[in-house]
Design an enzyme around this catalytic site. Sequence first.
Site, PDB file in Angstrom:
ATOM      1  N   ALA A 240       0.866  -1.235   0.008  1.00 13.28           N
ATOM      2  CA  ALA A 240       0.042   0.022  -0.102  1.00 13.28           C
ATOM      3  C   ALA A 240       0.892   1.292   0.086  1.00 13.28           C
ATOM      4  CB  ALA A 240      -0.922  -0.101   1.344  1.00 13.28           C
ATOM      5  N   VAL A 241       1.940   1.175   0.839  1.00 14.82           N
ATOM      6  CA  VAL A 241       2.663   2.572   0.984  1.00 14.82           C
ATOM      7  C   VAL A 241       3.739   2.589  -0.127  1.00 14.82           C
ATOM      8  CG1 VAL A 241       4.439   3.831   2.508  1.00 14.82           C
ATOM      9  CG2 VAL A 241       2.513   2.634   3.334  1.00 14.82           C
TER      10      VAL A 241
ATOM     11  N   ARG B  41       2.998   0.354  16.866  1.00 11.89           N
ATOM     12  CA  ARG B  41       4.127   0.191  15.801  1.00 11.89           C
ATOM     13  C   ARG B  41       5.279  -0.692  16.249  1.00 11.89           C
ATOM     14  NH1 ARG B  41       2.416   5.689  15.688  1.00 11.89           N
ATOM     15  NH2 ARG B  41       1.663   6.466  13.713  1.00 11.89           N
TER      16      ARG B  41
ATOM     17  N   SER C  14       9.397   1.514   6.980  1.00  9.79           N
ATOM     18  CA  SER C  14       9.141   0.563   7.772  1.00  9.79           C
ATOM     19  C   SER C  14       8.727   0.906   9.110  1.00  9.79           C
ATOM     20  CB  SER C  14       9.785  -0.499   7.320  1.00  9.79           C
ATOM     21  OG  SER C  14       9.918  -0.796   5.900  1.00  9.79           O
TER      22      SER C  14
ATOM     23  N   HIS D 280       8.120   8.606  16.334  1.00 14.92           N
ATOM     24  CA  HIS D 280       6.906   8.296  15.309  1.00 14.92           C
ATOM     25  C   HIS D 280       6.146   7.346  16.050  1.00 14.92           C
ATOM     26  CE1 HIS D 280       4.153   8.172  11.946  1.00 14.92           C
ATOM     27  NE2 HIS D 280       4.736   6.693  11.814  1.00 14.92           N
TER      28      HIS D 280
HETATM   29  N1  LIG Z   1       6.975   5.562   8.742  1.00 14.42           N
HETATM   30  C1  LIG Z   1       5.533   5.854   8.310  1.00 14.42           C
HETATM   31  O1  LIG Z   1       5.090   6.985   8.676  1.00 14.42           O
HETATM   32  C2  LIG Z   1       4.781   4.637   7.984  1.00 14.42           C
HETATM   33  C3  LIG Z   1       5.161   3.653   8.055  1.00 14.42           C
HETATM   34  N2  LIG Z   1       4.441   2.377   7.452  1.00 14.42           N
HETATM   35  C4  LIG Z   1       4.843   1.331   7.586  1.00 14.42           C
HETATM   36  O2  LIG Z   1       5.175   0.869   6.257  1.00 14.42           O
HETATM   37  C5  LIG Z   1       5.308  -0.515   6.107  1.00 14.42           C
HETATM   38  C6  LIG Z   1       4.491  -0.957   5.009  1.00 14.42           C
HETATM   39  O3  LIG Z   1       3.202  -0.582   5.175  1.00 14.42           O
HETATM   40  P1  LIG Z   1       1.935  -1.018   3.952  1.00 14.42           P
HETATM   41  O4  LIG Z   1       2.634  -0.770   2.615  1.00 14.42           O
HETATM   42  O5  LIG Z   1       0.913  -0.640   4.245  1.00 14.42           O
HETATM   43  O6  LIG Z   1       2.070  -2.681   4.013  1.00 14.42           O
HETATM   44  P2  LIG Z   1       1.799  -3.483   3.012  1.00 14.42           P
HETATM   45  O7  LIG Z   1       1.561  -5.267   3.580  1.00 14.42           O
HETATM   46  O8  LIG Z   1       0.731  -3.333   2.075  1.00 14.42           O
HETATM   47  O9  LIG Z   1       3.085  -3.717   2.135  1.00 14.42           O
HETATM   48  C7  LIG Z   1       4.411  -4.468   2.180  1.00 14.42           C
HETATM   49  C8  LIG Z   1       5.101  -5.025   1.221  1.00 14.42           C
HETATM   50  O10 LIG Z   1       6.206  -5.253   1.733  1.00 14.42           O
HETATM   51  C9  LIG Z   1       6.707  -6.609   1.102  1.00 14.42           C
HETATM   52  N3  LIG Z   1       7.836  -7.098   1.567  1.00 14.42           N
HETATM   53  C10 LIG Z   1       7.747  -8.134   2.806  1.00 14.42           C
HETATM   54  N4  LIG Z   1       9.008  -8.453   3.109  1.00 14.42           N
HETATM   55  C11 LIG Z   1       9.894  -7.930   1.937  1.00 14.42           C
HETATM   56  C12 LIG Z   1      11.263  -8.054   1.572  1.00 14.42           C
HETATM   57  N5  LIG Z   1      12.295  -8.844   2.315  1.00 14.42           N
HETATM   58  N6  LIG Z   1      11.771  -7.707   0.536  1.00 14.42           N
HETATM   59  C13 LIG Z   1      10.891  -6.804  -0.272  1.00 14.42           C
HETATM   60  N7  LIG Z   1       9.415  -6.602  -0.169  1.00 14.42           N
HETATM   61  C14 LIG Z   1       9.161  -7.156   1.124  1.00 14.42           C
HETATM   62  C15 LIG Z   1       5.352  -7.406   1.136  1.00 14.42           C
HETATM   63  O11 LIG Z   1       5.231  -8.521   0.234  1.00 14.42           O
HETATM   64  C16 LIG Z   1       4.188  -6.326   0.910  1.00 14.42           C
HETATM   65  O12 LIG Z   1       3.904  -6.271  -0.550  1.00 14.42           O
HETATM   66  C17 LIG Z   1       4.681  -1.080   7.498  1.00 14.42           C
HETATM   67  O13 LIG Z   1       5.833  -1.478   8.354  1.00 14.42           O
HETATM   68  C18 LIG Z   1       3.934   0.305   8.100  1.00 14.42           C
HETATM   69  O14 LIG Z   1       3.802  -0.119   9.463  1.00 14.42           O
HETATM   70  C19 LIG Z   1       3.193   2.668   7.121  1.00 14.42           C
HETATM   71  C20 LIG Z   1       2.740   4.211   6.996  1.00 14.42           C
HETATM   72  C21 LIG Z   1       3.347   5.019   7.651  1.00 14.42           C
HETATM   73  O1  LIG Z   2       0.055   3.763  12.239  1.00  9.85           O
HETATM   74  C1  LIG Z   2       0.696   3.127  11.433  1.00  9.85           C
HETATM   75  O2  LIG Z   2       0.794   1.979  11.783  1.00  9.85           O
HETATM   76  C2  LIG Z   2       1.450   3.296  10.201  1.00  9.85           C
HETATM   77  C3  LIG Z   2       2.144   4.695  10.491  1.00  9.85           C
HETATM   78  O3  LIG Z   2       3.125   4.851  10.934  1.00  9.85           O
HETATM   79  C4  LIG Z   2       1.407   5.872  10.133  1.00  9.85           C
HETATM   80  O4  LIG Z   2       0.416   5.683   9.614  1.00  9.85           O
HETATM   81  O5  LIG Z   2       1.625   6.922  10.747  1.00  9.85           O
END
Ligand SMILES: NC(=O)C1=CN([C@@H]2O[C@H](COP(=O)(O)OP(=O)(O)OC[C@H]3O[C@@H](n4cnc5c(N)ncnc54)[C@H](O)[C@@H]3O)[C@@H](O)[C@H]2O)C=CC1
Ligand SMILES: O=C([O-])CC(=O)C(=O)O
EC number: 1.1.1.37
Length: 309
Positions: A10-11, A88, A119, A175
Amino acid sequence: MKVTVVGAGAVGATCADNIARKELCEELVLLDIKEGLAEGKAQDMMQSATLLGFDTRIIGSTNDYSKTAGSDVVVVTSGIPRKPGMTREELIGTNAGIVRTVCENILKYSPNAIFIIISNPMDTMTYLALQATGIAKNRIIGMGGTLDSARFKYQLSQRLNCSPSDLNAVVVGGHGDTTMIPLIRYATWNSVPVTNFLSQNDQEAIVKDTMVGGATLTKLIGTSAWYAPGAAGAALVESIVRDEKKLFTCCVALEGEYGLSDICLGVPVVIGKNGWEKIVEFGLNEEEQALFNKSAEAVRTMNDVLKTL
Ligand SMILES: NC(=O)C1=CN([C@@H]2O[C@H](COP(=O)(O)OP(=O)(O)OC[C@H]3O[C@@H](n4cnc5c(N)ncnc54)[C@H](O)[C@@H]3O)[C@@H](O)[C@H]2O)C=CC1
Ligand SMILES: O=C([O-])CC(=O)C(=O)O
């Protein structure tokens, strides 16, 4: 310019879509471990090129890091997201291994890349990326405060009934639901302090709603958010590749700034072609510095968990 986004979930896909639409690079690689996912999403995005009018070439890759070779910027979004009710921090056990492997693989093919770590738990994943790569600290940027500051402006705009674009507001610290610090004292509406227009109760509600912004969306959606996180990642890429030198809150390695060392934490930084180029030190008051120190303690506890994995 060449940009890689690791994780086509998604992200990652949203971030890639924003990068392509803004034509921030000639070549954009989307990489994921799940067979076919990155290729499929890359093709889908490419098929929107004539409709949206962009020229970026998007390539999908199932775990073939040779395709990422020579990337200038790499955005790391690989890992699991939280579910409603989780923090998180609970993601560390799964995501630490993923982030470490991804960073090591990327570095083999792109020794000069600037890393943007998304991540979660992001502050600890940024610290881990710094250790795993051993590259100069200014090339490792954690994305969290950029998103949290955008959410802070959203919450302020709802209460002030104004355009979020007329607001200036920053969130510093970790965060995490309890570690981020929305600095309402510094927030302004076209240069006028917002505290002039808001009751104490409203100010407290805005700060609280900002802090749990991610958790609120996770509860509503069933998984964590992606539109604003993807846009925040792309905004950092833009400031790097266009050398905009914009000021964002990002998670970076502190060496004495804000009184802390050996930690990555969210502070205002100038983002340009060299990564984060300068930390801007705000004059935190006693209460804000105490919150900042508390935030650092919580992040350090998670950083210590890394040693046990
Ligand atoms: N720092 C921030 O502000 C935010 C952080 N996040 C974090 O971002 C991460 C991703 O979130 P989403 O995209 O919603 O999850 P998602 O599940 O939609 O996508 C994650 C992707 O990573 C892939 N993946 C897993 N292991 C892998 C590897 N070894 N190599 C390559 N790809 C791999 C998966 O196959 C999946 O497609 C999460 O840890 C989430 O908590 C999400 C939103 C905001
Ligand atoms: O809330 C979460 O787990 C994903 C994230 O870091 C955000 O959206 O700020």
